[in-house]
Design an enzyme around this catalytic site. Structure first.
Site, PDB file in Angstrom:
ATOM      1  N   SER A  48      -2.687   6.906  -9.089  1.00  0.00           N
ATOM      2  CA  SER A  48      -1.021   6.758  -9.064  1.00  0.00           C
ATOM      3  C   SER A  48      -0.994   5.205  -9.114  1.00  0.00           C
ATOM      4  O   SER A  48      -1.792   3.931  -9.252  1.00  0.00           O
ATOM      5  CB  SER A  48      -1.184   7.311  -7.137  1.00  0.00           C
ATOM      6  OG  SER A  48      -1.893   6.107  -6.590  1.00  0.00           O
ATOM      7  N   ASP A  81      -0.387   9.438 -12.251  1.00  0.00           N
ATOM      8  CA  ASP A  81       0.328  10.471 -11.913  1.00  0.00           C
ATOM      9  C   ASP A  81       1.680   9.718 -10.391  1.00  0.00           C
ATOM     10  O   ASP A  81       1.717   8.125 -10.653  1.00  0.00           O
ATOM     11  CB  ASP A  81      -0.530  10.518  -9.770  1.00  0.00           C
ATOM     12  CG  ASP A  81      -0.156  11.674  -8.965  1.00  0.00           C
ATOM     13  OD1 ASP A  81       0.700  12.304  -9.309  1.00  0.00           O
ATOM     14  OD2 ASP A  81      -0.639  11.426  -7.824  1.00  0.00           O
ATOM     15  N   GLY A 180       1.044  15.140   1.138  1.00  0.00           N
ATOM     16  CA  GLY A 180       0.898  14.884   3.240  1.00  0.00           C
ATOM     17  C   GLY A 180       0.638  15.833   3.818  1.00  0.00           C
ATOM     18  O   GLY A 180       0.128  17.207   3.130  1.00  0.00           O
ATOM     19  N   HIS A 210       2.171  20.301  -7.324  1.00  0.00           N
ATOM     20  CA  HIS A 210       1.882  19.111  -6.595  1.00  0.00           C
ATOM     21  C   HIS A 210       1.838  19.726  -4.960  1.00  0.00           C
ATOM     22  O   HIS A 210       2.117  20.700  -4.658  1.00  0.00           O
ATOM     23  CB  HIS A 210       2.362  17.721  -6.636  1.00  0.00           C
ATOM     24  CG  HIS A 210       3.184  17.486  -7.791  1.00  0.00           C
ATOM     25  ND1 HIS A 210       2.541  16.067  -8.112  1.00  0.00           N
ATOM     26  CD2 HIS A 210       3.211  17.266  -9.348  1.00  0.00           C
ATOM     27  CE1 HIS A 210       2.774  15.003  -9.227  1.00  0.00           C
ATOM     28  NE2 HIS A 210       2.515  16.408  -9.856  1.00  0.00           N
ATOM     29  N   ASN A 253      -2.956  19.292  -7.637  1.00  0.00           N
ATOM     30  CA  ASN A 253      -3.451  18.069  -7.213  1.00  0.00           C
ATOM     31  C   ASN A 253      -3.129  18.262  -6.004  1.00  0.00           C
ATOM     32  O   ASN A 253      -2.745  18.579  -5.671  1.00  0.00           O
ATOM     33  CB  ASN A 253      -1.386  17.311  -8.047  1.00  0.00           C
ATOM     34  CG  ASN A 253      -0.782  16.747  -8.778  1.00  0.00           C
ATOM     35  OD1 ASN A 253      -1.771  17.826 -10.011  1.00  0.00           O
ATOM     36  ND2 ASN A 253      -0.278  16.619  -9.062  1.00  0.00           N
ATOM     37  N   ILE A 254      -4.371  17.307  -5.487  1.00  0.00           N
ATOM     38  CA  ILE A 254      -4.994  16.808  -3.904  1.00  0.00           C
ATOM     39  C   ILE A 254      -5.327  15.621  -4.116  1.00  0.00           C
ATOM     40  O   ILE A 254      -6.235  15.060  -4.352  1.00  0.00           O
ATOM     41  CB  ILE A 254      -6.465  18.598  -4.259  1.00  0.00           C
ATOM     42  CG1 ILE A 254      -5.393  19.220  -4.454  1.00  0.00           C
ATOM     43  CG2 ILE A 254      -6.395  17.442  -3.084  1.00  0.00           C
ATOM     44  CD1 ILE A 254      -7.406  20.427  -4.122  1.00  0.00           C
ATOM     45  N   ASP A 255      -4.808  15.174  -3.214  1.00  0.00           N
ATOM     46  CA  ASP A 255      -5.439  13.884  -2.639  1.00  0.00           C
ATOM     47  C   ASP A 255      -5.075  13.791  -0.669  1.00  0.00           C
ATOM     48  O   ASP A 255      -6.496  13.356  -0.711  1.00  0.00           O
ATOM     49  CB  ASP A 255      -3.909  12.847  -2.869  1.00  0.00           C
ATOM     50  CG  ASP A 255      -4.195  11.116  -2.816  1.00  0.00           C
ATOM     51  OD1 ASP A 255      -5.515  10.712  -1.987  1.00  0.00           O
ATOM     52  OD2 ASP A 255      -3.283   9.907  -2.808  1.00  0.00           O
TER      53      ASP A 255
HETATM   54  P1  13P Z   1      -1.689  16.421  -1.181  1.00  0.00           P
HETATM   55  O1  13P Z   1      -0.612  15.412  -0.347  1.00  0.00           O
HETATM   56  O2  13P Z   1      -1.415  17.573  -0.957  1.00  0.00           O
HETATM   57  O3  13P Z   1      -2.728  16.652  -1.413  1.00  0.00           O
HETATM   58  O4  13P Z   1      -0.971  16.142  -2.431  1.00  0.00           O
HETATM   59  C1  13P Z   1      -1.043  15.149  -3.370  1.00  0.00           C
HETATM   60  C2  13P Z   1      -0.373  15.246  -4.368  1.00  0.00           C
HETATM   61  O5  13P Z   1       0.453  15.935  -5.086  1.00  0.00           O
HETATM   62  C3  13P Z   1      -0.461  14.235  -5.951  1.00  0.00           C
HETATM   63  O6  13P Z   1       0.121  13.986  -6.869  1.00  0.00           O
HETATM   64  O1  G3H Z   2       1.685  12.117  -4.043  1.00  0.00           O
HETATM   65  C1  G3H Z   2       1.183  11.316  -4.422  1.00  0.00           C
HETATM   66  C2  G3H Z   2      -0.835  10.986  -4.213  1.00  0.00           C
HETATM   67  O2  G3H Z   2      -1.083  11.534  -3.208  1.00  0.00           O
HETATM   68  C3  G3H Z   2      -0.879   9.607  -3.991  1.00  0.00           C
HETATM   69  O3  G3H Z   2      -0.649   8.845  -3.196  1.00  0.00           O
HETATM   70  O4  G3H Z   2       1.148   6.902  -4.317  1.00  0.00           O
HETATM   71  O5  G3H Z   2       0.272   6.664  -1.935  1.00  0.00           O
HETATM   72  O6  G3H Z   2      -1.668   6.800  -4.525  1.00  0.00           O
HETATM   73  P1  G3H Z   2       0.271   6.641  -3.402  1.00  0.00           P
HETATM   74 ZN    ZN Z   3       2.598  14.755  -6.393  1.00  0.00          ZN
END
Ligand code: 13P
Ligand code: G3H
Ligand code: ZN
Length: 314
Positions: A48, A81, A180, A210, A253-255
């Site tokens: 990102s 991203d 989130g 996402h 997408n998983i963060d």
């Molecule tokens: P989450 O917050 O569900 O992990 O989604 C991450 C995301 O969409 C990154 O682009």
């Molecule tokens: O969709 C966003 C991702 O979770 C990335 O988060 O911008 O805090 O790195 P970030």
């Molecule tokens: Zn996203």
């Protein structure tokens, strides 16, 4: 091996989804590669704008190049991203990225097309693929009317027009998820009807979901047990993720889930070993736990076990 995102999508479409995982640091990188090797899965690494600024964008590139040497059997794409136009152009110019996401979803329909097309033209000239976004990501509350829900979710007819005019290679659609750890307040979930309608109008075109973290209950419970304050956290059900992967959602997408594993491990480690002030013991535990999370998630996505099949078609 760094490959094109398009190649991964071509193999996966309609059968399974490729996990797109965000990374920021060394421990996440090692855990991610290890987990994908353990589960024999191709994957996408997402960087990102915030991650590129956390240490230095060059540090991320160096880490990934080195991880590629440490794990020579890995097959992955490198993706920007949620980029703005300037960041997309920077990544396109760097020659390091397989694909970029231009997120102009906050603009009007016409402006979104205009910006996305500019990025797509520049990216395609260098063989880089482009993900765009249409719709307003965010949970749709149970009590809202159909028209209110439709205003948030991606309109299938608009999606088809958007793709045709913008030249993007994949599309992030609003199908009921949000970013989130607090995605739903009740029994809401994915809008499979919307996915189905979009895929019907654009057969074979890769869709992106996402906000796909599952926010595992056990992670949240353990975070809270050791002092965290994550009340009413909720994510996307794994059953729904698997189903979406067979319907044209090709990138998931998983963060957030990775952040939760990080938070749980560090809270537990410092609570259980209060005398410790060394960063390596919790770091080691995190890498192993994150690898385990990733391997499990790849099974849910259906990408686990696909590594050698993908290698054959590259
Ligand atoms: P989450 O917050 O569900 O992990 O989604 C991450 C995301 O969409 C990154 O682009
Ligand atoms: O969709 C966003 C991702 O979770 C990335 O988060 O911008 O805090 O790195 P970030
Ligand atoms: Zn996203």
């Amino acid at each position: 091996m760094i490959v094109s995102t398009k190649q991964l999508f071509k193999h996966a479409y309609g059968k399974y989804a490729v996990g797109a995982y965000n990374i920021n640091n060394l421990e996440q990188t090692m855990g991610l590669f290890q987990g994908c090797m353990d589960s024999k899965a191709p994957f996408i690494i997402q960087l990102s704008k915030g991650a590129r600024q956390y240490t230095h964008k060059k540090m991320l590139e160096a880490m990934l190049k080195t991880a590629n040497e440490i794990f020579p059997d890995a097959i992955f794409a490198v993706h920007l991203d949620h980029g703005d136009e300037a960041t997309c152009m920077d990544c396109i110019g760097s020659g390091f990225y397989s694909s970029v996401m231009i997120d102009a979803s906050g603009e009007t329909f016409e402006k979104n097309i205009e910006i996305t097309k500019r990025v797509a033209d520049a990216a395609h000239a260098k063989g880089i693929a482009v993900e765009a976004e249409l719709g307003k990501l965010g949970g749709v509350e149970e009590h809202v009317s159909v028209s209110e829900a439709d205003a948030k979710l991606t309109d299938p007819a608009q999606a088809a027009e958007f793709v045709k005019r913008s030249g993007c290679d994949s599309l992030a659609c609003a199908i009921g998820t949000s970013h989130g750890a607090f995605k739903f307040t009740g029994k809401q979930g994915l809008h499979f009807d919307v996915i189905k309608d979009i895929a019907k109008l654009m057969p074979g075109f890769p869709l992106v979901m996402h906000g796909s973290s599952s926010v595992p209950e056990d992670e949240v419970r353990r975070v809270n047990f050791f002092g965290g304050k994550l009340k009413d956290a909720k994510g996307v059900s794994e059953k729904d993720i698997t189903k979406a992967g067979t319907m044209g959602v090709t990138k998931v997408n998983i963060d957030t889930d990775g952040r939760l594993v990080w938070c749980r491990v560090h809270r537990e480690q410092f609570a259980l070993y209060p005398e410790n002030f060394d960063l390596r013991p919790p770091g080691k535990v995190f890498m192993a736990e994150y690898a385990c999370y990733i391997a499990g998630k790849n099974k849910v996505l259906g990408s686990a076990g696909k590594l050698e099949e993908v290698r054959k078609v590259l």
